[in-house]
Design a protein around this motif. Structure first.
Motif, PDB file in Angstrom:
ATOM      1  N   LYS A 292       0.000   8.194   4.236  1.00 35.57           N
ATOM      2  CA  LYS A 292      -0.169   8.815   2.945  1.00 35.57           C
ATOM      3  C   LYS A 292      -1.497   7.930   2.362  1.00 35.57           C
ATOM      4  O   LYS A 292      -2.333   8.732   1.656  1.00 35.57           O
ATOM      5  CB  LYS A 292       0.884   8.488   1.957  1.00 35.57           C
ATOM      6  N   LYS A 293      -1.738   6.817   2.451  1.00 34.78           N
ATOM      7  CA  LYS A 293      -2.670   6.011   2.092  1.00 34.78           C
ATOM      8  C   LYS A 293      -4.022   6.405   2.594  1.00 34.78           C
ATOM      9  O   LYS A 293      -5.298   6.580   2.280  1.00 34.78           O
ATOM     10  CB  LYS A 293      -2.680   4.464   2.326  1.00 34.78           C
TER      11      LYS A 293
ATOM     12  N   ARG B 109      -0.777   4.125   8.094  1.00 34.18           N
ATOM     13  CA  ARG B 109      -0.341   4.500   6.796  1.00 34.18           C
ATOM     14  C   ARG B 109      -0.868   5.767   6.509  1.00 34.18           C
ATOM     15  O   ARG B 109      -1.760   5.947   5.743  1.00 34.18           O
ATOM     16  CB  ARG B 109      -0.556   3.298   5.887  1.00 34.18           C
TER      17      ARG B 109
ATOM     18  N   LEU C 128      -6.658   2.277   7.740  1.00 35.05           N
ATOM     19  CA  LEU C 128      -5.288   2.556   7.439  1.00 35.05           C
ATOM     20  C   LEU C 128      -4.487   3.616   8.024  1.00 35.05           C
ATOM     21  O   LEU C 128      -3.553   3.986   7.698  1.00 35.05           O
ATOM     22  CB  LEU C 128      -4.973   2.657   6.070  1.00 35.05           C
TER      23      LEU C 128
END
Length: 338
Positions: free
Chosen positions: A166-167, A164, A161
């Motif tokens: 934040k994830k 992405r 991830l």
């Protein structure tokens, strides 16, 4: 008009080819996942000594108690303050699911995530299969190093991830809260990032460090502060064990992986700074688990060269395959891999 139709046909063929590729990857990934699940269910009962003694006792000991009592009970069996592994055990033990089944599914998830990552890096199918089923470090994660297994599941998800932000940060923090050793992997990368920014500053007089990276460095202090006593305890314990071995024995394996990584890496400076932290860590706490970190960074670089079909990957894969044979033999004879 004829030219447009030609391009339209080519576009359709490309889409069809892409869909076929995705279908083949999905089939291979699902097949690998199911096979790892079944092999884990078959092999797990043979591994009942060593690390699995306290893990099994903890799983049974926290059944039927509330979270607080369970955590105190868990700590009696496993000298660990990291909360995530405890929560996983507490939830599934109180659901009445046998531990071997829980760990078999965890192994399947680990294999699935790794296979996704390898396909993302365009690694050869043969190399993927060989690594997933024969690599010594993966066998250790499947059947021995239980907390580290879950930590790597979170870590590899974070890598998947990576776009992405934040994830990615969430799963990295979860990984550290599952096993504090993951700090070595994470801090080595961020040390390299900071040092690259420092070098860039002296060359260009412009400090290039993204705000999101600074935020994550701040976030990292949350698990570090929470686990500070545990970190100091582990440092003292491992440093006492490693002191008698000497600097060369503690660091020669990470040094080998540094040389190999520099050969395959396209970011030589970052690679050097990453391994600087890994080698320092190995000199302090010993090579047992730190070498795994060095090997992982080496594979990060080497697997993306020629689909992983290269001298470094092939030689190290066969070396760890040989170690896997010894590991499996030990399990069948003694109930543990070491």
């Amino acid at each position: 008009m004829g030219e447009k139709n030609y391009h339209g046909k080519m576009s359709f063929i490309q889409v069809l080819s892409s869909r076929n590729k995705i279908s083949i990857e999905l089939l291979i990934r699902n097949t690998i996942t199911i096979l790892v699940l079944l092999l884990s269910l078959f092999f797990s009962p043979f591994y009942f000594e060593g690390d699995q003694v306290p893990y099994n006792n903890a799983y049974d000991g926290i059944k039927g108690v509330n979270v607080l009592q369970g955590y105190l009970q868990y700590h009696l069996y496993i000298t660990s303050d990291e909360p995530i592994h405890f929560l996983i055990l507490w939830i599934f033990s109180n659901l009445g699911i046998p531990k071997d089944v829980v760990m078999a599914f965890a192994n399947a998830i680990l294999a699935n995530v790794l296979t996704r990552l390898f396909f993302k890096w365009r690694v050869s199918i043969g190399i993927i299969v060989f690594i997933i089923f024969t690599n010594f470090y993966l066998l250790v994660l499947y059947f021995s190093a239980e907390r580290l297994k879950f930590a790597f599941i979170f870590f590899f998800i974070a890598v998947l991830l990576s776009l992405r932000v934040k994830k990615t940060y969430l799963f990295i923090v979860l990984s550290i809260l599952t096993h504090v050793q993951m700090l070595i992997l994470v801090l080595s990368r961020f040390f390299a990032m900071v040092m690259q920014s420092v070098v860039s500053f002296f060359l260009t007089l412009k400090f290039k460090l993204k705000f999101t990276k600074v935020v994550f460095i701040i976030i990292l202090f949350i698990p570090i502060i929470f686990l500070s006593e545990h970190i100091l305890y582990k440092l003292n314990a491992y440093s006492d064990n490693s002191a008698s071995k000497g600097l060369l024995l503690n660091t020669f394996q990470p040094l080998i992986f540094l040389v190999l990584s520099l050969f395959y890496s396209r970011e030589k400076m970052a690679t050097f700074f990453i391994f600087f932290i890994i080698i320092i860590s190995s000199s302090i706490v010993g090579p047992e688990r730190v070498t795994m970190m060095a090997y992982l960074y080496f594979m990060f670089y080497a697997l993306r060269i020629n689909k992983g079909i290269n001298f470094g990957v092939v030689v190290t894969s066969f070396y760890y395959f040989a170690k896997s044979i010894i590991f499996v033999s030990n399990v069948l004879k003694n109930g543990h891999g070491f």
